[in-house]
Each structure stands twice: as C-alpha cells, then as structure tokens.
Motif scaffolding. Sequence first.
Motif, PDB file in Angstrom:
ATOM      1  N   ARG A 233       0.828  -1.212   0.000  1.00 53.04           N
ATOM      2  CA  ARG A 233       0.000   0.000   0.000  1.00 53.04           C
ATOM      3  C   ARG A 233       0.860   1.258   0.000  1.00 53.04           C
ATOM      4  NH1 ARG A 233      -3.398  -2.342   5.108  1.00 53.04           N
ATOM      5  NH2 ARG A 233      -4.353  -4.147   4.053  1.00 53.04           N
ATOM      6  N   ASP A 234       2.041   1.168   0.620  1.00 53.97           N
ATOM      7  CA  ASP A 234       2.908   2.334   0.750  1.00 53.97           C
ATOM      8  C   ASP A 234       3.924   2.453  -0.384  1.00 53.97           C
ATOM      9  OD1 ASP A 234       1.601   2.836   3.152  1.00 53.97           O
ATOM     10  OD2 ASP A 234       3.090   1.743   4.346  1.00 53.97           O
ATOM     11  N   HIS A 235       3.934   1.471  -1.281  1.00 53.79           N
ATOM     12  CA  HIS A 235       4.916   1.482  -2.364  1.00 53.79           C
ATOM     13  C   HIS A 235       4.663   2.686  -3.278  1.00 53.79           C
ATOM     14  CE1 HIS A 235       7.334   0.124  -5.784  1.00 53.79           C
ATOM     15  NE2 HIS A 235       7.890  -0.764  -4.981  1.00 53.79           N
ATOM     16  N   GLU A 236       5.735   3.316  -3.712  1.00 52.49           N
ATOM     17  CA  GLU A 236       5.624   4.542  -4.504  1.00 52.49           C
ATOM     18  C   GLU A 236       5.020   4.307  -5.891  1.00 52.49           C
ATOM     19  OE1 GLU A 236       9.728   2.739  -4.918  1.00 52.49           O
ATOM     20  OE2 GLU A 236       8.382   3.284  -3.271  1.00 52.49           O
ATOM     21  N   SER A 237       5.011   3.062  -6.370  1.00 47.56           N
ATOM     22  CA  SER A 237       4.487   2.777  -7.701  1.00 47.56           C
ATOM     23  C   SER A 237       3.057   2.241  -7.675  1.00 47.56           C
ATOM     24  CB  SER A 237       5.386   1.759  -8.415  1.00 47.56           C
ATOM     25  OG  SER A 237       6.688   2.276  -8.587  1.00 47.56           O
ATOM     26  N   SER A 288       1.706   6.237 -13.869  1.00 48.18           N
ATOM     27  CA  SER A 288       3.087   6.651 -14.133  1.00 48.18           C
ATOM     28  C   SER A 288       4.045   5.474 -14.046  1.00 48.18           C
ATOM     29  CB  SER A 288       3.503   7.734 -13.125  1.00 48.18           C
ATOM     30  OG  SER A 288       3.411   7.256 -11.789  1.00 48.18           O
ATOM     31  N   ALA A 289       3.765   4.528 -13.131  1.00 46.39           N
ATOM     32  CA  ALA A 289       4.626   3.352 -13.023  1.00 46.39           C
ATOM     33  C   ALA A 289       4.441   2.419 -14.211  1.00 46.39           C
ATOM     34  CB  ALA A 289       4.327   2.613 -11.719  1.00 46.39           C
ATOM     35  N   ARG A 290       3.208   2.320 -14.721  1.00 47.44           N
ATOM     36  CA  ARG A 290       2.982   1.484 -15.903  1.00 47.44           C
ATOM     37  C   ARG A 290       3.747   2.019 -17.105  1.00 47.44           C
ATOM     38  NH1 ARG A 290      -2.538   1.145 -14.130  1.00 47.44           N
ATOM     39  NH2 ARG A 290      -3.126   2.780 -15.618  1.00 47.44           N
ATOM     40  N   ARG A 292       6.594   3.330 -16.956  1.00 46.93           N
ATOM     41  CA  ARG A 292       7.968   2.860 -16.736  1.00 46.93           C
ATOM     42  C   ARG A 292       8.059   1.341 -16.782  1.00 46.93           C
ATOM     43  NH1 ARG A 292       7.305   6.022 -12.148  1.00 46.93           N
ATOM     44  NH2 ARG A 292       7.808   4.188 -10.843  1.00 46.93           N
ATOM     45  N   GLU A 293       6.950   0.666 -17.150  1.00 49.36           N
ATOM     46  CA  GLU A 293       6.887  -0.796 -17.262  1.00 49.36           C
ATOM     47  C   GLU A 293       7.143  -1.481 -15.925  1.00 49.36           C
ATOM     48  OE1 GLU A 293       9.456  -2.037 -20.396  1.00 49.36           O
ATOM     49  OE2 GLU A 293       8.150  -1.253 -21.977  1.00 49.36           O
ATOM     50  N   VAL A 294       6.665  -0.857 -14.851  1.00 48.47           N
ATOM     51  CA  VAL A 294       6.710  -1.483 -13.531  1.00 48.47           C
ATOM     52  C   VAL A 294       5.448  -2.325 -13.374  1.00 48.47           C
ATOM     53  CG1 VAL A 294       6.694  -1.077 -11.039  1.00 48.47           C
ATOM     54  CG2 VAL A 294       8.075   0.388 -12.538  1.00 48.47           C
ATOM     55  N   GLY A 295       5.604  -3.590 -12.987  1.00 46.71           N
ATOM     56  CA  GLY A 295       4.470  -4.492 -12.835  1.00 46.71           C
ATOM     57  C   GLY A 295       4.218  -4.858 -11.388  1.00 46.71           C
ATOM     58  N   ALA A 296       3.069  -5.494 -11.152  1.00 49.47           N
ATOM     59  CA  ALA A 296       2.716  -5.900  -9.791  1.00 49.47           C
ATOM     60  C   ALA A 296       3.711  -6.913  -9.232  1.00 49.47           C
ATOM     61  CB  ALA A 296       1.302  -6.476  -9.777  1.00 49.47           C
ATOM     62  N   ARG A 297       4.207  -7.774 -10.086  1.00 51.45           N
ATOM     63  CA  ARG A 297       5.187  -8.765  -9.623  1.00 51.45           C
ATOM     64  C   ARG A 297       6.435  -8.096  -9.068  1.00 51.45           C
ATOM     65  NH1 ARG A 297       7.684 -13.769 -13.263  1.00 51.45           N
ATOM     66  NH2 ARG A 297       9.046 -14.626 -11.629  1.00 51.45           N
ATOM     67  N   GLN A 298       6.914  -7.079  -9.767  1.00 49.46           N
ATOM     68  CA  GLN A 298       8.097  -6.357  -9.286  1.00 49.46           C
ATOM     69  C   GLN A 298       7.818  -5.671  -7.963  1.00 49.46           C
ATOM     70  OE1 GLN A 298       9.740  -3.618 -12.167  1.00 49.46           O
ATOM     71  NE2 GLN A 298      10.819  -2.439 -10.601  1.00 49.46           N
ATOM     72  N   ILE A 299       6.611  -5.145  -7.806  1.00 51.53           N
ATOM     73  CA  ILE A 299       6.249  -4.465  -6.556  1.00 51.53           C
ATOM     74  C   ILE A 299       6.240  -5.445  -5.393  1.00 51.53           C
ATOM     75  CG2 ILE A 299       4.334  -3.319  -5.365  1.00 51.53           C
ATOM     76  CD1 ILE A 299       3.692  -1.980  -8.066  1.00 51.53           C
ATOM     77  N   ILE A 300       5.715  -6.659  -5.605  1.00 50.11           N
ATOM     78  CA  ILE A 300       5.703  -7.660  -4.538  1.00 50.11           C
ATOM     79  C   ILE A 300       7.131  -8.062  -4.172  1.00 50.11           C
ATOM     80  CG2 ILE A 300       4.941  -9.965  -3.890  1.00 50.11           C
ATOM     81  CD1 ILE A 300       2.705  -7.891  -4.105  1.00 50.11           C
ATOM     82  N   GLU A 301       7.975  -8.239  -5.183  1.00 51.80           N
ATOM     83  CA  GLU A 301       9.363  -8.604  -4.905  1.00 51.80           C
ATOM     84  C   GLU A 301      10.069  -7.513  -4.109  1.00 51.80           C
ATOM     85  OE1 GLU A 301      11.056  -9.369  -8.701  1.00 51.80           O
ATOM     86  OE2 GLU A 301      10.188 -11.384  -8.882  1.00 51.80           O
ATOM     87  N   GLU A 302       9.843  -6.253  -4.473  1.00 50.30           N
ATOM     88  CA  GLU A 302      10.478  -5.161  -3.740  1.00 50.30           C
ATOM     89  C   GLU A 302       9.919  -5.057  -2.323  1.00 50.30           C
ATOM     90  OE1 GLU A 302      10.019  -1.641  -6.054  1.00 50.30           O
ATOM     91  OE2 GLU A 302      11.346  -2.327  -7.681  1.00 50.30           O
ATOM     92  N   SER A 303       8.640  -5.309  -2.158  1.00 46.27           N
ATOM     93  CA  SER A 303       8.046  -5.270  -0.816  1.00 46.27           C
ATOM     94  C   SER A 303       8.620  -6.370   0.064  1.00 46.27           C
ATOM     95  CB  SER A 303       6.519  -5.417  -0.914  1.00 46.27           C
ATOM     96  OG  SER A 303       5.955  -4.340  -1.645  1.00 46.27           O
ATOM     97  N   LEU A 304       8.837  -7.554  -0.511  1.00 46.36           N
ATOM     98  CA  LEU A 304       9.453  -8.640   0.251  1.00 46.36           C
ATOM     99  C   LEU A 304      10.856  -8.255   0.704  1.00 46.36           C
ATOM    100  CD1 LEU A 304       8.344 -11.745  -1.859  1.00 46.36           C
ATOM    101  CD2 LEU A 304       7.767 -11.332   0.540  1.00 46.36           C
ATOM    102  N   GLY A 305      11.563  -7.532  -0.138  1.00 42.31           N
ATOM    103  CA  GLY A 305      12.909  -7.120   0.231  1.00 42.31           C
ATOM    104  C   GLY A 305      12.952  -6.021   1.276  1.00 42.31           C
TER     105      GLY A 305
END
Length: 318
Positions: A233-237, A288-290, A292-305
């Motif tokens: 929810r807090d992710h910038e993308s 705006s993130a789309r 930049r070709e940012v996807g939901a999968r990348q967001i989950i991976e970054e959140s896990l990190g």
Amino acid sequence: MEEPQLLAGRILDNVGRVIIGKSTEARLALITLLCRGHLLIEDVPGVGKTMLARALAVSTGCTFSRIQFTPDLLPSDVTGVSIYGQATGTFEFRPGPVMAQIVLTDEINRATPKTQSALLESMEERQVTVDGVTHPLPRPFMVMGTQNPIEYEGTFPLPEAQLDRFLMRVRLGYPSAVDEVLVMDAQQDRHPIETLEPVTRPEEVIELQKAVGEIYVDPLIKQYIVNLVSATRDHESVYLGASPRGSLALMRAAQAHAMLDGRDFVQPDDVKALAESTLAHRVIVSPSARVREVGARQIIEESLGRVAVPGVRARGGA
C-alpha cells in the motif's frame, strides 16, 4: 482420514498424470481448494487451463461444470432461473451451472461486467439468490476462472472487487520442449483425462479444509504478513495496494502450504513462496509506473525485500 500430507500428495500425483510439467501450478490450485478459495488462471489459450480444472475435479471426486463466458451470456445463464410449472402451479428453480462443487468459468473476461458480477455472491457467500430465494451451493465449492491477457481483443478487464475475491492468480506458461514431447506422447492414443479416476472423496476434501485452519500461525508471522501487505500500500508505484482480504488469503494459503509440507506450523518461507500468487492481482499499479513498465510482480518482490523477516519459533514459544 489418512495423513493430510499423504492424501494431498495422492491428489497432486493424480493431477500430474494429466497436467505434465506444472507441479507448482497444480499445487497452488490444490492449496486454493483447501483454503476454500477461488483461483484465477491467466494465460494464452491452449496451455492446459481447462484440463487443470477438470483433473482436479476428477481427482477429488467433486462434481464439475464448465461455463463458457461470452459477450452475450446473461447472469441467469450462470445462476439459474425460476420457471412456472403449469402442473404444480408454482415456480420451480432450475439450477444453473454454478451449482457444482468445482466450477470452471472459461474466458471469464469475455463476458460483460454485469454477467461477471453474477459470480460475486456465489464466490463470497457460497449461495445464489434467484427471484428473492436463496439457494446454498454444494461443499466444497471453488470457482476456477480462466482469462486471456487483457490486451487481447474482445475482453473486459475484471473489476477490482471481483479480482479481490480470487484467493490466487497463477500463470501456467508454455511447457518446456521436453514436457511438450511428453504431452504429445501422453495424448497420442487418447487424452489421459478420459481414464483418470478419483483418489479421494469430497468429504475428505472438507476434512482437509478443516485441517488447514488448525495449522499454527505465530503472532510474529501474522505481523510479518500485515507488514508485507502494508508495504504494497505504501509502495511509490502503487495506486491501490492489497486489501485486508489479501492478508487473510496469504495467511490461509501459508497454512495450507505448511500442511502440504508436513508441518503443523507456518514459517516465513511459506509466506514468501505464496506472496506473489496471493497479492499481485490485488495491487493496482499507478499510471506513471505502468509507463515505466513497472508491474505488480516487481512491486511484490520489492516489498518482500523491504520487510524484515521474523525468526521461527516453536508453537507458543517465547
């Protein structure tokens, strides 16, 4: 009932006779069933989405129905209708195809939003209401929706409220070259689904569902799940992060994952293994993130990190 791990293993082995080289995806489908959830399979045509649903239904001894979603499909074609019987002088309910234990909604995103919404009550409340009369659905009950990628012509993206009611979303993908040859060998004479036999009964599936709820989840694990969902929810993308239903889905899926591994407690690896499948379809990426070709999968991976992983402790330990 035999040991849950052994019973689940027999189901997966039986499904594997039809769905070759997709053991991870078959396991996720079984986890969804054991969590009393619903599964969304998103992929191109011809990769085995329908066969996965049929194989799971046959293996568990559950009744199966298939609904082909098309632009002209009506809600009553899904739920059923009440027809006036001249002999009895009363209205009689004619159940629709949703009145089965495992329901395959094929190409769900080809139907109009009005028809898609006909599934909401059955998925959430395990019932359908026709002409003011409520009819309970059989147990166990699971909707397996398949959809083509939204960029295909003639599709209607699923609304967020309906996406949120799917416990998981998986993609089968193309088989490897070796697996594709094995598929051809298996279907050279006839399709394996024609000779597939049940290895368990629906009553045992219900007992497995109860066993999932008894798997211990430490308060530290629950807090880890909440922190992970909050990070989406807090992710910038992100325009809209995962809902509290996502937290519940991830916890329940982790319990089933632990049970299939033969453990009576959840550990952080269970949560990490299922985070993408249970949360990615609940995350709406900002425009705006789309770009930049940012996807939901990348967001989950970054959140896990970004979220600290708790240590493992024994049941009720300090």
